[in-house]
Enzyme design. Structure first.
Site, PDB file in Angstrom:
ATOM      1  N   ASN A 101       0.811  -1.222  -0.265  1.00  7.29           N
ATOM      2  CA  ASN A 101       0.355   0.033  -0.097  1.00  7.29           C
ATOM      3  C   ASN A 101       0.811   1.426   0.292  1.00  7.29           C
ATOM      4  OD1 ASN A 101      -2.173   2.354   0.257  1.00  7.29           O
ATOM      5  ND2 ASN A 101      -2.884   1.252   2.381  1.00  7.29           N
ATOM      6  N   LYS A 115       2.662   0.965   2.970  1.00  7.10           N
ATOM      7  CA  LYS A 115       3.064  -0.610   4.053  1.00  7.10           C
ATOM      8  C   LYS A 115       3.246  -2.089   3.059  1.00  7.10           C
ATOM      9  CE  LYS A 115      -0.713   2.184   6.439  1.00  7.10           C
ATOM     10  NZ  LYS A 115      -1.891   3.027   6.391  1.00  7.10           N
ATOM     11  N   ARG A 138      -1.983  -2.233  -3.632  1.00  6.93           N
ATOM     12  CA  ARG A 138      -3.469  -1.414  -2.868  1.00  6.93           C
ATOM     13  C   ARG A 138      -3.508  -0.219  -4.052  1.00  6.93           C
ATOM     14  NH1 ARG A 138      -5.622   2.895   1.569  1.00  6.93           N
ATOM     15  NH2 ARG A 138      -7.435   3.185   0.983  1.00  6.93           N
ATOM     16  N   HIS A 165     -13.114   2.842   0.328  1.00  7.03           N
ATOM     17  CA  HIS A 165     -13.009   1.832   1.362  1.00  7.03           C
ATOM     18  C   HIS A 165     -13.842   0.731   0.925  1.00  7.03           C
ATOM     19  CE1 HIS A 165     -13.970   5.226   4.791  1.00  7.03           C
ATOM     20  NE2 HIS A 165     -11.931   4.723   4.637  1.00  7.03           N
ATOM     21  N   HIS A 214     -18.081   1.569   8.063  1.00  7.51           N
ATOM     22  CA  HIS A 214     -16.855   1.287   8.156  1.00  7.51           C
ATOM     23  C   HIS A 214     -15.994   2.969   8.628  1.00  7.51           C
ATOM     24  CE1 HIS A 214     -12.270   1.662   6.985  1.00  7.51           C
ATOM     25  NE2 HIS A 214     -12.514   2.393   7.232  1.00  7.51           N
ATOM     26  N   LEU A 215     -15.998   3.025  10.824  1.00  9.26           N
ATOM     27  CA  LEU A 215     -15.953   4.563  10.975  1.00  9.26           C
ATOM     28  C   LEU A 215     -14.246   4.354  11.835  1.00  9.26           C
ATOM     29  CD1 LEU A 215     -19.239   4.042  13.654  1.00  9.26           C
ATOM     30  CD2 LEU A 215     -18.840   5.089  10.482  1.00  9.26           C
ATOM     31  N   ASN A 273     -10.444   6.870  10.852  1.00 11.72           N
ATOM     32  CA  ASN A 273     -10.394   8.400  10.853  1.00 11.72           C
ATOM     33  C   ASN A 273     -10.809   9.277   9.255  1.00 11.72           C
ATOM     34  OD1 ASN A 273      -8.519   9.817  12.862  1.00 11.72           O
ATOM     35  ND2 ASN A 273      -7.054   8.136  11.873  1.00 11.72           N
ATOM     36  N   ARG A 303     -12.291  16.164   7.992  1.00  7.50           N
ATOM     37  CA  ARG A 303     -12.499  15.924   6.770  1.00  7.50           C
ATOM     38  C   ARG A 303     -14.494  15.744   7.482  1.00  7.50           C
ATOM     39  NH1 ARG A 303     -11.542  10.752   3.974  1.00  7.50           N
ATOM     40  NH2 ARG A 303      -9.912  10.429   4.822  1.00  7.50           N
ATOM     41  N   ASP A 308      -9.307  12.557  16.902  1.00 11.14           N
ATOM     42  CA  ASP A 308      -9.110  10.797  17.702  1.00 11.14           C
ATOM     43  C   ASP A 308     -10.679  10.875  18.197  1.00 11.14           C
ATOM     44  OD1 ASP A 308      -8.560   8.717  19.495  1.00 11.14           O
ATOM     45  OD2 ASP A 308      -6.648   8.635  18.058  1.00 11.14           O
ATOM     46  N   ARG A 340     -11.043   9.034  21.115  1.00 10.31           N
ATOM     47  CA  ARG A 340     -10.242   8.360  22.046  1.00 10.31           C
ATOM     48  C   ARG A 340     -10.016  10.230  22.947  1.00 10.31           C
ATOM     49  NH1 ARG A 340      -5.983   3.852  20.645  1.00 10.31           N
ATOM     50  NH2 ARG A 340      -5.808   5.889  18.597  1.00 10.31           N
ATOM     51  N   GLY A 350     -11.311   1.548  12.837  1.00 14.45           N
ATOM     52  CA  GLY A 350     -10.806   1.789  14.122  1.00 14.45           C
ATOM     53  C   GLY A 350     -11.244   2.273  15.208  1.00 14.45           C
ATOM     54  N   ASN A 380     -13.390  -0.917  18.737  1.00 14.52           N
ATOM     55  CA  ASN A 380     -13.219  -0.410  19.415  1.00 14.52           C
ATOM     56  C   ASN A 380     -13.344   0.543  20.370  1.00 14.52           C
ATOM     57  OD1 ASN A 380     -10.268  -1.837  18.897  1.00 14.52           O
ATOM     58  ND2 ASN A 380      -9.806  -0.620  17.401  1.00 14.52           N
ATOM     59  N   GLU A 388      -7.864  -5.375   4.516  1.00 13.74           N
ATOM     60  CA  GLU A 388      -8.387  -5.451   3.251  1.00 13.74           C
ATOM     61  C   GLU A 388      -7.416  -6.099   3.230  1.00 13.74           C
ATOM     62  OE1 GLU A 388      -8.867  -0.851   5.540  1.00 13.74           O
ATOM     63  OE2 GLU A 388      -9.180  -0.411   3.454  1.00 13.74           O
TER      64      GLU A 388
HETATM   65  P1  ADP Z   1      -7.927   5.203   9.554  1.00 12.60           P
HETATM   66  O1  ADP Z   1      -8.401   5.600   8.458  1.00 12.60           O
HETATM   67  O2  ADP Z   1      -6.419   5.859   9.260  1.00 12.60           O
HETATM   68  O3  ADP Z   1      -7.581   3.407   8.811  1.00 12.60           O
HETATM   69  P2  ADP Z   1      -8.821   3.752  11.826  1.00 12.60           P
HETATM   70  O4  ADP Z   1      -9.347   2.206  11.125  1.00 12.60           O
HETATM   71  O5  ADP Z   1      -7.012   2.941  12.600  1.00 12.60           O
HETATM   72  O6  ADP Z   1      -8.514   5.224  10.890  1.00 12.60           O
HETATM   73  O7  ADP Z   1      -9.430   4.870  13.149  1.00 12.60           O
HETATM   74  C1  ADP Z   1      -8.883   5.727  13.873  1.00 12.60           C
HETATM   75  C2  ADP Z   1      -9.867   6.042  14.587  1.00 12.60           C
HETATM   76  O8  ADP Z   1      -9.913   4.740  15.765  1.00 12.60           O
HETATM   77  C3  ADP Z   1      -9.381   7.022  15.551  1.00 12.60           C
HETATM   78  O9  ADP Z   1     -10.572   8.282  16.053  1.00 12.60           O
HETATM   79  C4  ADP Z   1      -9.456   6.148  17.042  1.00 12.60           C
HETATM   80  O10 ADP Z   1      -9.497   7.311  18.597  1.00 12.60           O
HETATM   81  C5  ADP Z   1      -9.469   4.934  17.297  1.00 12.60           C
HETATM   82  N1  ADP Z   1      -9.034   3.733  17.786  1.00 12.60           N
HETATM   83  C6  ADP Z   1      -8.322   3.465  17.433  1.00 12.60           C
HETATM   84  N2  ADP Z   1      -8.040   2.437  18.678  1.00 12.60           N
HETATM   85  C7  ADP Z   1      -9.151   2.440  19.509  1.00 12.60           C
HETATM   86  C8  ADP Z   1      -9.096   1.954  20.900  1.00 12.60           C
HETATM   87  N3  ADP Z   1      -8.637   0.808  20.720  1.00 12.60           N
HETATM   88  N4  ADP Z   1     -10.167   2.407  21.397  1.00 12.60           N
HETATM   89  C9  ADP Z   1     -11.191   3.064  21.152  1.00 12.60           C
HETATM   90  N5  ADP Z   1     -11.080   3.911  20.091  1.00 12.60           N
HETATM   91  C10 ADP Z   1     -10.235   3.678  18.865  1.00 12.60           C
END
Ligand code: ADP
Length: 400
Positions: free
Chosen positions: A7, A14, A92, A180, A208-209, A211, A241, A283, A285, A331, A335, A385
Site C-alpha cells: 500500500n 505499508k 492497493r 473503502h 466503516h468508521l 479517521n 473532513r 481522535d 479517544r 478503528g 473499538n 483489507e
Molecule cells: P484510518 O481511517 O486512518 O485507517 P482507523 O480505522 O485506524 O483510521 O481509525 C482511527 C480511529 O479509531 C481514531 O479516531 C481512534 O480514536 C479510533 N480507535 C482506534 N483504536 C481505538 C481503541 N482501542 N479505542 C477507541 N478508539 C480507537
C-alpha cells in the site's frame, strides 16, 4: 503461495507478506518519510516475533521496496531465504473509476488506465502507481491491482448520479464512486459466513468508521449505495473532513472569510469534521475523554457524528427494504462501544436490537452484539483489507 501486499502512499509504503496456505502474516511493516530527510522503516517478522525499527536512506519508492525485500530475506529479521519465494505482489490502488470493476492483473494497458484515473485521485493514484512500477523494476513476478472503488461499481445509476447536468457525468466523469470498497466487501462477506447464510440472500449495512468513515448498503453481496462520493470528502463527518455540506457554503466562506477555493477545500478536508467542531482532536479517544471531562464542543462533535451515521443507516434500511445485518468495522467501529451504542441504539423499530452488555464486552474480535430476540443481527467485524488484496492476487495468479 507467498504474496506480498503493498500500500504505497506519497511518502510511505505499508507492506504485509502472507503465507496463503493458512492466510497467516509472515511479516509486515511500514516505510515512512520516503524521499525525505530521516526516512525510516519499522519491520515486524512473526513466528517468532522480531522487530527492526531503524532510520535508513530511502530516496524513492524503488529504494523502499529494496529495503523491504532486504528485510524479508535478512538473516536475522527475515522470513524468506530468497525473494524468489514471493509468488506475486498485490497492490492497493485507490481509484479505478469506471474502468475497473474487479481486481486486475497489471500489464501496460492497466498501468495506463490507472494513470488515467489519476485526475480523479491526484493525491492517491500517482503514489500507488509509483509503488507498482517500483515493484516491477525490482521483481519479476505477477502484479495485481485491487481498487478501493471496484466494489461500489455495482451501484445503480440512480444511486451514483449527482443531480447536476448529465454532461458533467459524461464529459468530466463526475459521479459517486465510493471508497473503502475492499473493507465493505470483506466485512459483508465475513458477516454472511458468521451468519451461515449466502451473502446473496442478505441486506447488509456496513459502517466503516475510522479517521475516514463511510457507510455502504449491500444487497445480494453487491454495493448498491455508499456515502463517499466523487471524492472521499462526501458523506459522513470524519476525523478532519466535513463530509457533505451545503455546496453554497463554499462561495459564502470565500466571500466572508476572504479565502481562496483551495483554502476552503483545505478547511473542509483537514480542519473540519469532529476536529473542527470540537477544537480538541480528530481522535475519538481524545474526544470521549474531553466530553467526559465536560467539554461541550467535544460532546456535540460526537453527537453530530453519531447522528449522521444513524441517519445513513436509516436511509439505507429504506433503500434495502430492511436490514438483516448491521456491521461495525475500522478503528472506531471495532473499538468504541459508546459509538456503537449511540448509533445502533433505538433501532429496534426496524428489527435491530443492540445488547449493551455484549457491546461493552467486545475485545477486538468478531462479535454478535445483538440482543437474543433481534430480527437483524448487529456485528462487530475487524476489517482486513490486506487479506482481501492477498486473496484476490492469489486467485488471479492461480488462474494464469
Ligand atoms: P484510518 O481511517 O486512518 O485507517 P482507523 O480505522 O485506524 O483510521 O481509525 C482511527 C480511529 O479509531 C481514531 O479516531 C481512534 O480514536 C479510533 N480507535 C482506534 N483504536 C481505538 C481503541 N482501542 N479505542 C477507541 N478508539 C480507537
Amino acid at each position: 503461495m507467498t504474496i506480498l501486499v503493498i500500500n504505497a502512499g506519497s511518502s510511505s509504503l505499508k507492506y504485509q507478506l502472507f503465507d496463503m496456505t493458512d492466510s497467516s502474516v509472515l511479516a509486515k511493516g511500514l516505510c515512512e518519510r520516503i524521499g525525505l530527510q530521516g526516512s525510516k522503516v519499522k519491520h515486524q517478522a512473526n513466528k517468532p516475533t522480531r522487530i527492526r525499527d531503524t532510520e535508513i536512506d530511502m530516496p524513492d519508492h524503488e529504494a523502499a521496496i529494496r529495503v523491504v525485500l532486504g528485510l524479508l530475506t535478512d538473516a536475522e529479521y527475515g522470513v524468506l531465504k530468497s525473494m524468489d519465494e514471493i509468488t506475486a505482489v498485490g497492490h492497493r490502488v485507490v481509484h479505478g473509476a469506471e474502468s475497473f470493476t474487479r481486481s486486475t492483473l497489471i500489464d501496460d494497458k492497466v498501468l495506463k488506465a490507472i494513470d488515467e484515473c489519476s485526475a480523479l485521485a491526484p493525491l492517491h493514484n500517482p503514489p500507488n502507481l509509483t509503488g507498482i512500477k517500483s515493484c516491477m523494476a525490482v521483481m519479476n513476478v505477477p502484479q495485481v491491482a485491487v481498487f478501493d472503488t471496484a466494489f461500489h461499481q455495482t451501484m445503480p445509476e440512480y444511486a451514483y448520479l449527482y443531480p447536476i447536468p448529465y454532461d458533467y457525468y459524461k464529459r468530466d466523469k463526475i459521479r459517486r464512486y465510493g471508497f473503502h470498497g475492499t473493507s465493505h466487501r470483506y466485512v459483508s462477506e465475513r458477516a454472511a459466513k458468521l451468519l451461515n447464510r449466502p451473502v446473496e440472500e442478505l441486506r447488509i449495512i456496513t459502517c466503516h468508521l475510522g479517521n475516514g468513515s463511510s457507510v455502504a448498503a449491500i444487497r445480494n453481496g453487491c454495493s448498491v449505495d455508499t456515502t463517499m462520493g466523487f471524492t472521499p470528502l462526501d458523506g459522513l463527518p470524519m476525523g478532519t473532513r466535513s463530509g457533505s455540506v451545503d455546496p453554497a457554503i463554499l462561495e459564502y466562506l470565500m466571500d466572508n472569510e476572504d479565502m481562496s477555493i483551495a483554502e476552503v477545500l483545505n478547511v473542509l478536508n483537514k480542519k473540519s469534521g469532529v476536529l473542527g467542531l470540537s477544537g480538541v482532536s480528530s481522535d475519538f479517544r481524545d474526544l470521549h475523554k474531553a466530553a467526559d471531562e465536560g467539554n461541550p464542543r467535544a460532546e456535540v462533535a460526537l453527537k453530530v457524528f453519531y447522528y449522521s451515521v444513524k441517519k445513513y443507516v436509516g436511509s439505507y434500511a429504506a433503500a434495502l427494504g430492511g436490514v438483516d445485518a448491521l456491521i461495525f468495522t475500522a478503528g472506531v467501529g471495532e473499538n468504541n462501544a459508546a459509538a456503537r451504542a449511540a448509533i445502533a441504539g433505538g433501532l429496534d423499530y426496524m428489527g435491530l436490537d443492540i445488547d449493551l452488555d455484549k457491546n461493552a464486552a467486545v475485545k477486538g474480535d468478531e462479535c454478535d452484539i445483538s440482543a437474543g430476540g433481534s430480527r437483524g443481527r448487529i456485528l462487530v467485524i475487524p476489517t482486513n483489507e490486506e487479506l482481501v488484496i492477498a486473496r484476490d492476487t492469489e486467485a488471479i495468479v492461480k488462474a494464469l
